[in-house]
Design an enzyme around this catalytic site. Structure first.
Site, mmCIF file in Angstrom:
data_model
loop_
_atom_site.group_PDB
_atom_site.id
_atom_site.type_symbol
_atom_site.label_atom_id
_atom_site.label_comp_id
_atom_site.label_asym_id
_atom_site.label_seq_id
_atom_site.Cartn_x
_atom_site.Cartn_y
_atom_site.Cartn_z
ATOM 1 N N GLN A 255 28.971 35.627 39.487
ATOM 2 C CA GLN A 255 29.937 35.623 38.385
ATOM 3 C C GLN A 255 29.419 34.851 37.191
ATOM 4 O O GLN A 255 29.706 35.190 36.040
ATOM 5 C CB GLN A 255 31.267 35.026 38.857
ATOM 6 C CG GLN A 255 32.042 35.936 39.790
ATOM 7 C CD GLN A 255 32.283 37.310 39.189
ATOM 8 O OE1 GLN A 255 33.028 37.458 38.231
ATOM 9 N NE2 GLN A 255 31.644 38.324 39.739
ATOM 10 N N HIS A 258 27.678 36.779 34.393
ATOM 11 C CA HIS A 258 28.433 37.667 33.502
ATOM 12 C C HIS A 258 28.329 37.206 32.053
ATOM 13 O O HIS A 258 28.182 38.018 31.138
ATOM 14 C CB HIS A 258 29.906 37.713 33.911
ATOM 15 C CG HIS A 258 30.234 38.851 34.816
ATOM 16 N ND1 HIS A 258 30.110 40.162 34.438
ATOM 17 C CD2 HIS A 258 30.707 38.867 36.082
ATOM 18 C CE1 HIS A 258 30.482 40.945 35.440
ATOM 19 N NE2 HIS A 258 30.836 40.188 36.447
ATOM 20 N N GLU A 322 40.883 34.612 38.979
ATOM 21 C CA GLU A 322 40.713 36.072 38.930
ATOM 22 C C GLU A 322 40.224 36.572 40.289
ATOM 23 O O GLU A 322 40.803 37.480 40.880
ATOM 24 C CB GLU A 322 39.702 36.426 37.844
ATOM 25 C CG GLU A 322 39.391 37.908 37.763
ATOM 26 C CD GLU A 322 38.208 38.212 36.857
ATOM 27 O OE1 GLU A 322 38.078 39.385 36.458
ATOM 28 O OE2 GLU A 322 37.408 37.306 36.568
ATOM 29 N N HIS A 323 39.148 35.995 40.777
ATOM 30 C CA HIS A 323 38.592 36.310 42.093
ATOM 31 C C HIS A 323 38.672 35.066 42.976
ATOM 32 O O HIS A 323 38.360 33.969 42.519
ATOM 33 C CB HIS A 323 37.122 36.720 42.005
ATOM 34 C CG HIS A 323 36.834 37.831 41.042
ATOM 35 N ND1 HIS A 323 36.388 37.601 39.750
ATOM 36 C CD2 HIS A 323 36.914 39.177 41.180
ATOM 37 C CE1 HIS A 323 36.206 38.759 39.138
ATOM 38 N NE2 HIS A 323 36.520 39.728 39.980
ATOM 39 N N ASP A 356 33.541 44.355 42.980
ATOM 40 C CA ASP A 356 33.085 44.750 41.643
ATOM 41 C C ASP A 356 32.600 46.190 41.617
ATOM 42 O O ASP A 356 32.672 46.852 40.575
ATOM 43 C CB ASP A 356 31.937 43.839 41.194
ATOM 44 C CG ASP A 356 32.430 42.625 40.425
ATOM 45 O OD1 ASP A 356 33.633 42.552 40.141
ATOM 46 O OD2 ASP A 356 31.592 41.753 40.121
ATOM 47 N N HIS A 415 82.483 53.275 24.956
ATOM 48 C CA HIS A 415 81.986 53.423 26.325
ATOM 49 C C HIS A 415 83.128 53.823 27.255
ATOM 50 O O HIS A 415 82.992 54.716 28.098
ATOM 51 C CB HIS A 415 81.381 52.099 26.818
ATOM 52 C CG HIS A 415 80.005 51.814 26.303
ATOM 53 N ND1 HIS A 415 79.750 51.580 24.973
ATOM 54 C CD2 HIS A 415 78.807 51.724 26.953
ATOM 55 C CE1 HIS A 415 78.452 51.341 24.818
ATOM 56 N NE2 HIS A 415 77.860 51.436 26.007
#
Length: 429
Positions: A255, A258, A322-323, A356, A415
């Site tokens: 990661q 990235h 996230e992960h 992924d 109504h």
């Protein structure tokens, strides 16, 4: 990586701070690009493509000829790998289909719910040094299963004015309707407002850098939905002494590579294990082609030694990764305690890389703590739930007075009248 041992809860916000800029830091730039795209359309797109991507284009549209040429450049072995990944992603997302819900709430009253696809969606696929063709699979496959009529894809061109051929091949394989060579803020602006070339869509999907993330958030001000705030990638690993240090180090680095603004965190109950993982990171990072990027991310990352598994899980849920990888002896305890995570990977032989690419789950996930309230992309992300009802004569006679009383109590006489007229007709026949 900075190490913290048994940090106090009051210190968690500072220790777990993401290395991202705030919306306020970026919003002015995004608003300027949005204003110009809204007013000038394609002219603004050409301008910002020259400025940000360093290329002059005469069209944004990817032609059929370009698609055919791109397919020829992709090795057969990679095509086969993409095909296998697509099959798994398709199986997992197709299994998420649900049947309509039908209920008779009272005599003569039938209510039901059905899901219908969003008609027009936009997919943003990052390019640059790591063209994410895997994201095409993650976004276009469920869109196709959902039945979205128009799937529009934007991805930045390289300096030769082309999109990575694997992105184009994968898009063609997944049935993307239209593909455009435009990236960054200007791509999100084009999908938000529409231009002479690029159609306006109803919902925008896809990850990106911090500017793209803020652009997507600002798009919601113009009645455009988005999948979630999905910015720089992040991974948290919880591991104990039963885990394999080299595996954990490899996962953290996967990661970190990235981007410099990615963040990885190791949480463990063993200081000895933490030392072993750090030593592995120092060795493995030397061999990475993207080691300079990974090194910057590692500098923004943490090793946290928690006093207990219970304390570790409280910290993990506070962070909302996230992960999340869990590699420990007592995994069932931790699985039961997880409340906030985009996607969870369990065991020594479940690397985050599997999610992924090819295991089947979606890799487009909430970052920056948004896993506390957002889900990752799934089949429902491309659907709308619509409710229906049908009331018979017996049904309106049964429930009519209830509606009249409630409408009168709220002071909404029209109504009430909509019901009273029907009741009077039925009672007089």
């Amino acid at each position: 990586m900075k190490k913290s041992i048994n940090p106090k809860r009051t210190d968690w916000p500072e220790i777990l701070k993401r290395p991202t800029r705030t919306v306020e830091d970026i919003e002015e730039v995004v608003q300027e690009v949005f204003r110009e795209v809204r007013i000038k359309g394609d002219e603004a797109l050409f301008k910002y493509t020259r400025l940000f991507d360093n290329v002059d284009l005469n069209t944004f549209v990817v032609s059929d000829e370009e698609m055919k040429a791109a397919a020829l450049l992709v090795p057969d072995e990679l095509k086969a790998a993409i095909g296998r990944a697509k099959d798994n992603i398709q199986k997992f997302h197709a299994a998420q289909r649900t049947e309509p819900v039908r209920v008779s709430t009272s005599k003569g009253i039938e209510c039901w719910q059905e899901k219908r696809p969003i008609e027009s969606i936009g997919l943003y696929i990052p390019g640059g040094s790591a063209p994410l063709f895997s994201t095409v699979l993650m976004l276009a496959v469920p869109a196709s299963i959902a039945g979205c009529e128009e799937i529009v894809l934007c991805s930045p061109p390289d300096r030769s004015g082309t999109i990575n051929p694997v992105i184009l091949y994968t898009a063609g394989l997944c049935g993307v309707s239209k593909i455009f060579k435009v990236g960054g803020i200007q791509a999100i602006g084009a999908l938000t407002f529409g231009t002479e070339s690029i159609p306006q869509v109803y919902k925008i999907f896809g990850p990106g850098n911090q500017y793209v993330t803020v652009a997507k958030q600002l798009a919601t001000r113009y009645s455009i939905a988005i999948d979630m705030p999905a910015g720089p990638s992040e991974l948290l690993v919880f591991a104990d002494e039963t885990a394999i240090p080299s595996y954990v180090a490899a996962d953290l680095l996967s990661q970190a590579e990235h981007g410099a603004d990615s963040q990885v965190i190791l949480v463990t109950t063993s200081d000895d294990f933490a030392v072993k993982v750090y030593e592995e990171i120092e060795q493995q990072i030397k061999e990475l082609p993207r080691r300079q990027i990974a090194q910057k991310a590692i500098e923004n990352s943490r090793i946290i030694v928690a006093e207990s598994e219970e304390n570790a899980m409280q910290l993990i849920n506070f962070y909302g990764p996230e992960h999340l990888i869990i590699a420990c002896k007592n995994e069932d305890f931790l699985l039961e305690k997880i409340r906030n995570a985009g996607s969870v990977f369990v065991g020594n032989y479940t690397p985050e890389s599997a999610g992924d690419y090819a295991s089947g789950t979606n890799h487009t996930l909430p970052t920056n703590g948004y896993s506390k309230q957002y889900s990752g992309v799934n089949l429902d992300s491309y659907m709308k739930s619509m409710t229906f009802q049908r009331i018979s004569k017996d049904g309106i006679l049964y429930i009519g007075n209830t509606i009249e009383l409630m409408a009168a109590a709220e002071g909404l006489d029209a109504h009430k009248n909509a019901v009273s007229l029907r009741l009077n007709d039925l009672r007089n026949t």
